[in-house]
Structure formats: C-alpha cells, structure tokens
Scaffold this active site. Structure first.
Site, PDB file in Angstrom:
ATOM      1  N   MET B   1       0.834  -1.215   0.000  1.00  0.00           N
ATOM      2  CA  MET B   1       0.000   0.000   0.000  1.00  0.00           C
ATOM      3  C   MET B   1       0.863   1.257   0.000  1.00  0.00           C
ATOM      4  O   MET B   1       0.531   2.249   0.653  1.00  0.00           O
ATOM      5  CB  MET B   1      -0.884  -0.016   1.254  1.00  0.00           C
ATOM      6  CG  MET B   1      -2.160   0.799   1.118  1.00  0.00           C
ATOM      7  SD  MET B   1      -3.241   0.195  -0.166  1.00  0.00           S
ATOM      8  CE  MET B   1      -3.641  -1.440   0.460  1.00  0.00           C
ATOM      9  N   PRO B   2       2.011   1.170  -0.683  1.00  0.00           N
ATOM     10  CA  PRO B   2       2.897   2.332  -0.633  1.00  0.00           C
ATOM     11  C   PRO B   2       2.327   3.531  -1.378  1.00  0.00           C
ATOM     12  O   PRO B   2       1.558   3.385  -2.330  1.00  0.00           O
ATOM     13  CB  PRO B   2       4.159   1.843  -1.340  1.00  0.00           C
ATOM     14  CG  PRO B   2       3.674   0.789  -2.245  1.00  0.00           C
ATOM     15  CD  PRO B   2       2.548   0.109  -1.535  1.00  0.00           C
ATOM     16  N   ILE B   3       2.723   4.722  -0.909  1.00  0.00           N
ATOM     17  CA  ILE B   3       2.418   5.969  -1.606  1.00  0.00           C
ATOM     18  C   ILE B   3       3.759   6.605  -1.968  1.00  0.00           C
ATOM     19  O   ILE B   3       4.588   6.849  -1.093  1.00  0.00           O
ATOM     20  CB  ILE B   3       1.602   6.936  -0.721  1.00  0.00           C
ATOM     21  CG1 ILE B   3       0.284   6.289  -0.294  1.00  0.00           C
ATOM     22  CG2 ILE B   3       1.326   8.241  -1.467  1.00  0.00           C
ATOM     23  CD1 ILE B   3      -0.480   7.084   0.770  1.00  0.00           C
ATOM     24  N   HIS B  40       0.515   3.618  -5.213  1.00  0.00           N
ATOM     25  CA  HIS B  40       0.070   4.936  -5.659  1.00  0.00           C
ATOM     26  C   HIS B  40       1.287   5.800  -5.976  1.00  0.00           C
ATOM     27  O   HIS B  40       2.273   5.768  -5.245  1.00  0.00           O
ATOM     28  CB  HIS B  40      -0.733   5.639  -4.557  1.00  0.00           C
ATOM     29  CG  HIS B  40      -2.139   5.162  -4.445  1.00  0.00           C
ATOM     30  ND1 HIS B  40      -3.201   5.851  -4.967  1.00  0.00           N
ATOM     31  CD2 HIS B  40      -2.658   4.046  -3.885  1.00  0.00           C
ATOM     32  CE1 HIS B  40      -4.326   5.191  -4.715  1.00  0.00           C
ATOM     33  NE2 HIS B  40      -4.028   4.094  -4.063  1.00  0.00           N
TER      34      HIS B  40
ATOM     35  N   GLU C   7       6.133   6.394   1.335  1.00  0.00           N
ATOM     36  CA  GLU C   7       5.542   5.931   2.590  1.00  0.00           C
ATOM     37  C   GLU C   7       5.100   4.492   2.394  1.00  0.00           C
ATOM     38  O   GLU C   7       4.384   4.178   1.436  1.00  0.00           O
ATOM     39  CB  GLU C   7       4.330   6.784   2.961  1.00  0.00           C
ATOM     40  CG  GLU C   7       4.697   8.196   3.346  1.00  0.00           C
ATOM     41  CD  GLU C   7       3.490   9.097   3.404  1.00  0.00           C
ATOM     42  OE1 GLU C   7       3.222   9.664   4.465  1.00  0.00           O
ATOM     43  OE2 GLU C   7       2.798   9.220   2.366  1.00  0.00           O
TER      44      GLU C   7
END
Lengths: 62, 62, 62, 62, 62, 62
Positions: B1-3, B40, C7
C-alpha cells in the site's frame, strides 16, 4: 542534505521568494554548520480557499 | 500500500509522466514483490523559482 | 533534481530498502533521461496502526 | 496543534472545500477533544494525469 | 501562517534543534515581514539507511 | 481516492488513533459523498521538541 519545504499563502512575488530561499538557507546553515550548498528549499503556494483553521477557510474569515 | 510522491521541475509532458508512473511503480514492485495494483504515485511539478539550493533559486542560476 | 518520497508499511529490512532506492531511482532515470545522481529518495516507515483505509486502521483489519 | 493535509482529485468547488475543511476539523475534534481552533487543514488538488495506481495514471484508466 | 518542514539526517541533539527552529523562523520572518508567532516549524529525522541519492543509501556510501 | 495526512503531537494511544481515522474518514465522506473505502489516512506523531512556533519548540514553552 536537508530538504526544507515551506507552505505559505500564495501571493509572494519573485523577489520575496528569492529572499525566503536565501534567509532560510542561511538560518539553517548558521544553526547547524552545514554548507548552504547542501540545503534544498521547496516553496509551495497555498490559496486561502485551500487553507483552513478552526473549521473555516482563511478566505471566509472576516 | 505504498504511496510514492515525486517532486520534480515542471515541464514534463503527459507522455513522460506516464512513463514515470509506470517505471517507478514497476521498480518498487520488483524491489519488494508488492503488487503494482497497490502502488500509488503522485507527481508534483515545482517551478524553478520555487526550488532553491545553496540559497539561490534554480531560476536564477546561470 | 527530483525528490521521491515513499511511505510504506514498516518492516522492510535494510537489504529491501537498498533495492527500493536502487530500483525506483533507475525507474525514474529510465523514464526521464535524468542522471541517477540527481535523484533523491526518502523512505518513511508507517505502522499499521497509523495507516487506515475505509475508516479502519490496517492493524485492525482481519 | 494538528496539521491535516488532504490530497484529492482536482475539481471540487469552493463550497465542497468549505464542507471538507469543516467536517474534517470537526471529526478530528470529536475524536480527540482538541479545540477546532488549533486544527489546520491544507487542501491540495491533484490532476488525474499526476496520480497513478497500478502503474497507470487515472486519466488513462477507462 | 507558513508551515516549514525540514527533513534532515538524524543525530542533531536538542540544542541544535532549538537553534534550527529559531534561525529558520527568524530567517523567514526577515524575508517576508511575517510575525514569527505565525511560523510553524516541524523537524523530521531521517536515517541514512532511508535516504538515498544516485540509487544508493547514504549509509552505504564510503 | 483522497489521501489524508495528519501530523500531531505524539502521545495518542491506539484507541484515540482508531477514533481519529474513523471520524476524519467519515467527515470527508460526508462532505464529498466519496465512499469511505477510497479514503486513506496516515498519522504522524511529532515530538514537542521537533515542533516549534514563534521560533521556540513546544517542549520549551512554559
């Protein structure tokens, strides 16, 4: 290798932005002894419609 | 779920932005085994007047 | 002079972080032609208690 | 003294932004007991060309 | 109402952080005429394993 | 597909973080009609030594 990011209300002209980049870089350098050449500064303009405090946009404060 | 957030100088066209999103996502996925579908990427264009190093905006460097 | 900030959930070990920095830098460089030497990558670990989707922390999803 | 930053697709009009600032501030205040007056909210519009998932910009998803 | 965020290598002690907050706030204030009371500064420590340039973490540079 | 990032003083326990994620997500959803499932929230704890206003860290304010 610091990165300094500044969010502020839009409307500063180019000369003021120059001064901000210069003064903030010098301030960081004085505080730490780091060479100014390693300091990045990134400015972000924010509209008063996009910034709120107390649940209200600054554009709507009277 | 990295951004993944990328700040870069403004001026890349739409096709280059497509390539950046694709290559960076694939790179993260190769490194971690994460599915690309969870990655993302958000691109931010920064003017050379708003980005400085060494106390000077890139717009003013000669 | 791009700055890439990632992140992701905490727990990647040092070798995986090395791979992420390398692959994402190379991906950006391939997409844009920029020299890898100009690319900064900053990794941020986020706990599953501090990251939510759908109003629920990932730590609480079953 | 929290700072809440929201990245979202561009296109919300001023009235929706007002509602977002109000509702998110109130939500934080209800959850924590903090005074709304201490809560900052900063909104950032992101183009669908600049936001990707799965290696593809949302602008290109069909 | 500016917000100044500084990412830097971890390891500064409390006294250096005090100096950074003071000098950077004063620098911004000098450049813009803004009251120091409106200036927020947030410091973020980054490990040399989490910061890379040229595809390599600073922790691995010799 | 909004991403909501919240910087706040450290010290909230897990139950308060749950409430923040829930209330802020619901608030955004009410304001925009967006499905809560699309809303990401990322919390960041900041030490009072790392957060200053008026040129002084909150840890030093009396």
């Amino acid at each position: 290798m610091p990165i300094i990011r500044i969010e502020m209300f839009e409307g500063r002209d180019r000369e003021q932005k120059r001064q901000i980049i210069k003064e903030v870089t010098d301030g960081f350098s004085r505080a730490t002894g780091a060479s100014p050449d390693t300091v990045h500064v990134v400015l972000t303009d924010v509209s008063t419609e996009d910034w709120g405090r107390g649940g209200e946009a600054f554009a709507d404060k009277t």
